[in-house]
Design a protein around this motif. Structure first.
Motif, PDB file in Angstrom:
ATOM      1  N   MET A 198      25.758  41.457  27.850  1.00 33.28           N
ATOM      2  CA  MET A 198      25.763  39.909  27.536  1.00 33.28           C
ATOM      3  C   MET A 198      26.054  39.162  28.580  1.00 33.28           C
ATOM      4  O   MET A 198      25.477  38.051  28.813  1.00 33.28           O
ATOM      5  CB  MET A 198      26.912  39.534  26.411  1.00 33.28           C
ATOM      6  CG  MET A 198      26.664  40.545  25.346  1.00 33.28           C
ATOM      7  SD  MET A 198      28.192  40.538  23.962  1.00 33.28           S
ATOM      8  CE  MET A 198      27.809  39.301  23.197  1.00 33.28           C
ATOM      9  N   ALA A 199      26.599  39.657  29.661  1.00 35.75           N
ATOM     10  CA  ALA A 199      26.968  38.458  31.107  1.00 35.75           C
ATOM     11  C   ALA A 199      25.349  38.587  31.578  1.00 35.75           C
ATOM     12  O   ALA A 199      25.233  37.461  32.154  1.00 35.75           O
ATOM     13  CB  ALA A 199      27.974  39.263  31.952  1.00 35.75           C
ATOM     14  N   LEU A 200      24.707  39.698  31.528  1.00 39.25           N
ATOM     15  CA  LEU A 200      23.520  39.843  32.198  1.00 39.25           C
ATOM     16  C   LEU A 200      22.410  38.758  31.448  1.00 39.25           C
ATOM     17  O   LEU A 200      21.652  38.248  32.191  1.00 39.25           O
ATOM     18  CB  LEU A 200      22.926  41.187  32.141  1.00 39.25           C
ATOM     19  CG  LEU A 200      23.527  42.209  33.226  1.00 39.25           C
ATOM     20  CD1 LEU A 200      23.365  43.574  32.789  1.00 39.25           C
ATOM     21  CD2 LEU A 200      22.929  41.760  34.434  1.00 39.25           C
ATOM     22  N   ARG A 239      28.602  27.559  36.890  1.00 39.16           N
ATOM     23  CA  ARG A 239      28.767  26.434  36.148  1.00 39.16           C
ATOM     24  C   ARG A 239      28.018  26.108  34.770  1.00 39.16           C
ATOM     25  O   ARG A 239      28.737  25.486  33.553  1.00 39.16           O
ATOM     26  CB  ARG A 239      28.774  25.115  36.964  1.00 39.16           C
ATOM     27  CG  ARG A 239      28.949  23.773  36.275  1.00 39.16           C
ATOM     28  CD  ARG A 239      30.309  23.570  35.863  1.00 39.16           C
ATOM     29  NE  ARG A 239      30.379  22.012  35.377  1.00 39.16           N
ATOM     30  CZ  ARG A 239      30.116  21.760  34.318  1.00 39.16           C
ATOM     31  NH1 ARG A 239      29.597  22.733  33.268  1.00 39.16           N
ATOM     32  NH2 ARG A 239      30.294  20.445  33.821  1.00 39.16           N
ATOM     33  N   LEU A 240      26.989  26.597  34.836  1.00 36.22           N
ATOM     34  CA  LEU A 240      26.199  26.748  33.505  1.00 36.22           C
ATOM     35  C   LEU A 240      26.922  27.497  32.509  1.00 36.22           C
ATOM     36  O   LEU A 240      26.809  26.977  31.404  1.00 36.22           O
ATOM     37  CB  LEU A 240      24.619  27.145  33.927  1.00 36.22           C
ATOM     38  CG  LEU A 240      23.646  26.286  34.295  1.00 36.22           C
ATOM     39  CD1 LEU A 240      22.616  26.985  35.141  1.00 36.22           C
ATOM     40  CD2 LEU A 240      23.198  25.227  33.338  1.00 36.22           C
ATOM     41  N   VAL A 241      27.455  28.744  32.965  1.00 36.51           N
ATOM     42  CA  VAL A 241      27.976  29.540  31.942  1.00 36.51           C
ATOM     43  C   VAL A 241      29.279  29.035  31.441  1.00 36.51           C
ATOM     44  O   VAL A 241      29.735  29.194  30.299  1.00 36.51           O
ATOM     45  CB  VAL A 241      28.236  30.937  32.722  1.00 36.51           C
ATOM     46  CG1 VAL A 241      28.778  31.751  31.453  1.00 36.51           C
ATOM     47  CG2 VAL A 241      26.752  31.503  32.787  1.00 36.51           C
ATOM     48  N   SER A 242      30.081  28.367  32.417  1.00 33.43           N
ATOM     49  CA  SER A 242      31.339  27.775  31.915  1.00 33.43           C
ATOM     50  C   SER A 242      31.439  26.812  31.142  1.00 33.43           C
ATOM     51  O   SER A 242      32.467  26.435  30.186  1.00 33.43           O
ATOM     52  CB  SER A 242      32.239  27.575  33.341  1.00 33.43           C
ATOM     53  OG  SER A 242      31.678  26.215  33.590  1.00 33.43           O
ATOM     54  N   GLY A 243      30.326  25.864  31.127  1.00 31.39           N
ATOM     55  CA  GLY A 243      30.246  24.616  30.245  1.00 31.39           C
ATOM     56  C   GLY A 243      31.328  23.625  30.864  1.00 31.39           C
ATOM     57  O   GLY A 243      32.034  24.129  31.774  1.00 31.39           O
ATOM     58  N   ILE A 266      24.932  34.796  21.553  1.00 33.39           N
ATOM     59  CA  ILE A 266      24.356  36.189  21.575  1.00 33.39           C
ATOM     60  C   ILE A 266      24.582  37.206  20.319  1.00 33.39           C
ATOM     61  O   ILE A 266      23.807  37.527  19.933  1.00 33.39           O
ATOM     62  CB  ILE A 266      25.058  36.744  23.282  1.00 33.39           C
ATOM     63  CG1 ILE A 266      24.322  36.110  24.368  1.00 33.39           C
ATOM     64  CG2 ILE A 266      24.166  38.159  23.137  1.00 33.39           C
ATOM     65  CD1 ILE A 266      24.797  36.468  25.535  1.00 33.39           C
ATOM     66  N   ASP A 267      26.127  36.810  20.174  1.00 31.20           N
ATOM     67  CA  ASP A 267      26.620  37.710  19.134  1.00 31.20           C
ATOM     68  C   ASP A 267      25.649  37.204  17.947  1.00 31.20           C
ATOM     69  O   ASP A 267      25.357  38.251  16.775  1.00 31.20           O
ATOM     70  CB  ASP A 267      27.808  37.678  19.046  1.00 31.20           C
ATOM     71  CG  ASP A 267      28.455  38.817  18.035  1.00 31.20           C
ATOM     72  OD1 ASP A 267      28.291  39.914  18.487  1.00 31.20           O
ATOM     73  OD2 ASP A 267      29.124  38.599  17.093  1.00 31.20           O
ATOM     74  N   LEU A 285      26.482  35.746  36.338  1.00 31.73           N
ATOM     75  CA  LEU A 285      26.778  37.118  36.020  1.00 31.73           C
ATOM     76  C   LEU A 285      28.473  37.382  36.265  1.00 31.73           C
ATOM     77  O   LEU A 285      29.032  37.610  35.387  1.00 31.73           O
ATOM     78  CB  LEU A 285      26.230  38.145  36.958  1.00 31.73           C
ATOM     79  CG  LEU A 285      26.594  39.630  36.493  1.00 31.73           C
ATOM     80  CD1 LEU A 285      26.288  39.848  35.154  1.00 31.73           C
ATOM     81  CD2 LEU A 285      25.624  40.344  37.468  1.00 31.73           C
ATOM     82  N   ALA A 286      28.838  36.616  37.294  1.00 31.04           N
ATOM     83  CA  ALA A 286      30.310  36.869  37.679  1.00 31.04           C
ATOM     84  C   ALA A 286      31.186  35.999  36.546  1.00 31.04           C
ATOM     85  O   ALA A 286      31.777  36.374  36.215  1.00 31.04           O
ATOM     86  CB  ALA A 286      30.593  36.414  39.241  1.00 31.04           C
ATOM     87  N   GLN A 287      30.546  34.808  36.294  1.00 32.95           N
ATOM     88  CA  GLN A 287      31.532  33.978  35.430  1.00 32.95           C
ATOM     89  C   GLN A 287      31.274  34.614  34.087  1.00 32.95           C
ATOM     90  O   GLN A 287      32.153  34.526  33.205  1.00 32.95           O
ATOM     91  CB  GLN A 287      30.847  32.723  35.429  1.00 32.95           C
ATOM     92  CG  GLN A 287      31.318  31.785  34.297  1.00 32.95           C
ATOM     93  CD  GLN A 287      32.922  31.183  34.775  1.00 32.95           C
ATOM     94  OE1 GLN A 287      33.079  30.878  35.889  1.00 32.95           O
ATOM     95  NE2 GLN A 287      33.742  31.022  33.758  1.00 32.95           N
ATOM     96  N   GLY A 288      30.068  35.232  33.642  1.00 37.72           N
ATOM     97  CA  GLY A 288      29.840  35.734  32.327  1.00 37.72           C
ATOM     98  C   GLY A 288      30.932  37.096  32.147  1.00 37.72           C
ATOM     99  O   GLY A 288      31.224  37.433  31.015  1.00 37.72           O
ATOM    100  N   MET A 289      31.175  37.690  33.018  1.00 35.52           N
ATOM    101  CA  MET A 289      32.019  38.887  33.056  1.00 35.52           C
ATOM    102  C   MET A 289      33.348  38.678  32.826  1.00 35.52           C
ATOM    103  O   MET A 289      34.328  39.388  32.473  1.00 35.52           O
ATOM    104  CB  MET A 289      31.904  39.692  34.294  1.00 35.52           C
ATOM    105  CG  MET A 289      30.659  40.241  34.663  1.00 35.52           C
ATOM    106  SD  MET A 289      30.165  41.231  36.027  1.00 35.52           S
ATOM    107  CE  MET A 289      30.927  42.644  35.738  1.00 35.52           C
TER     108      MET A 289
END
Length: 376
Positions: A314-316, A46-50, A289-290, A274-278
């Protein structure tokens, strides 16, 4: 919060648990803490999804007769796609966590556990981008979603059960690795699996162990990822073609103090993120990041070494930052919305922390590339 016809990026079959935590005398214990692998993995995702993609994070929570109303309020504040299953004839699953020095943890259930099985997933959850499930029946029944991603193989991130990290389980471990995309024991668990006191990156024995796991094959095509979570030392990720070390988000200050209060759930949140980031390439955290690293020739070379899997480092990074939120308090981080409508966790924006962490990473990457890229 009801199940809807929308894309699911992340789905977990981890259990929801109410935790009692014993800190081994270092501080008073606590009870009735929102926890379990599911809760923390969902927080990471959820943190990664926003907020924009909150409903793409999906899970199941079993509600017993003793389920605290305030816990329900916290879960609803995340706005995830959560399926609540109520059964007031039983108690909510509860567990005890006991901590020892060197991040060793003991765990036991206090009430009967209610394990989730794949057939309990809804039709929507079955089509998660980050879960490998038996989905052919739904396809034949005409229940496949209309999105293009439905035809793709999902990503499966696996954390071995700590109790089964024993030498007797090695062959099953190697066999299971070939069915997943990411396998992630922590540094203590991988040591136990191979009858060693622990795992450290600078040990010859530990490096032989990594090579043995990679050579045995991870993933259906052998291009999977071994991620060793090393607590305060961050994480080490290895594939057949590349490797990287990322330090933990929180580092000690000059006095040795850190913002880390309780490590419970940090590993699960790391893996959920990590899963969400992938499957989040191109979204805000990746853009942050970029924007920091894109001008670094060292980083460009590092990414190129990952071939078709350049989104993995980047997911890491996203996973590392997510775990940093979880260790700052007992239980889950607090979510709020500020006066400008920005989503805050522990009074910070996730993407802004990603930017800050990446800026620190750029500095040390340029100073000591071999340390991060694990080259001689």
């Amino acid at each position: 919060m009801a199940q809807g016809q929308h894309e699911v990026d992340f789905c977990t079959l981890g259990m929801f648990i109410l935790d009692d935590i014993d800190f081994g005398g270092s501080r008073p214990g606590v009870k009735n803490i929102l926890g379990g692998a599911a809760s923390f993995a969902v927080v990471g995702a959820r943190l990664v999804s926003g907020s924009e993609y909150a409903q793409s994070v999906s899970w199941i929570v079993d509600v017993g007769s003793d389920f605290p109303p305030e816990t329900l309020d916290v879960i609803k504040s995340w706005n995830t796609d959560c399926l609540f299953r109520e059964d007031f004839s039983r108690l909510t699953t509860r567990a005890w966590n006991g901590y020892h020095p060197n991040e060793k943890r003991d765990f036991k259930y206090l009430t009967p556990k209610l394990r989730l099985e794949p057939e309990m997933l809804s039709d929507t959850q079955m089509w998660s981008k980050t879960f490998h499930m038996r989905r052919e029946e739904l396809h034949k029944a005409g229940k496949a979603p209309s999105t293009l991603d439905a035809s793709k193989r999902p990503v499966f991130v696996w954390e071995p059960v700590p109790d089964l990290c024993t030498p007797e389980e090695q062959e099953k471990f190697f066999s299971a690795n070939q069915a997943v995309d990411v396998v992630s024991p922590n540094h203590m668990e991988i040591g136990m699996m191979f009858d060693q006191p622990g795992w450290t990156e600078n040990s010859d024995e530990s490096q032989k162990l990594v090579q043995k796991i990679i050579d045995s094959g991870i993933g259906h095509d052998g291009n999977g990822l071994l991620v060793i979570r090393a607590g305060k030392d961050g994480s080490y990720a290895y594939s057949k073609i590349s490797k990287i070390w990322l330090p933990a988000y929180h580092q000690p200050d000059a006095s040795g103090a850190t913002s880390v209060l309780d490590p419970t759930g940090a590993g699960n949140s790391f893996l959920g993120a990590l899963a969400q980031g992938m499957v989040s390439t191109g979204r805000e955290p990746f853009q942050a990041i970029d924007s920091v690293l894109s001008h670094s020739e060292t980083w460009k070379k590092a990414l190129n070494s990952w071939g078709n899997f350049q989104h993995h480092p980047m997911a890491l990074i996203c996973a590392t930052v997510a775990a940093g939120f979880v260790v700052e308090q007992i239980g889950v981080p607090q979510i709020d919305v500020d006066g400008n409508g920005r989503e805050l966790w522990n009074q910070s924006e996730f993407t802004e922390r990603v930017r800050l962490y990446t800026q620190r990473l750029l500095k040390t990457l340029e100073e000591s590339p071999q340390k991060h890229l694990l080259t001689n």
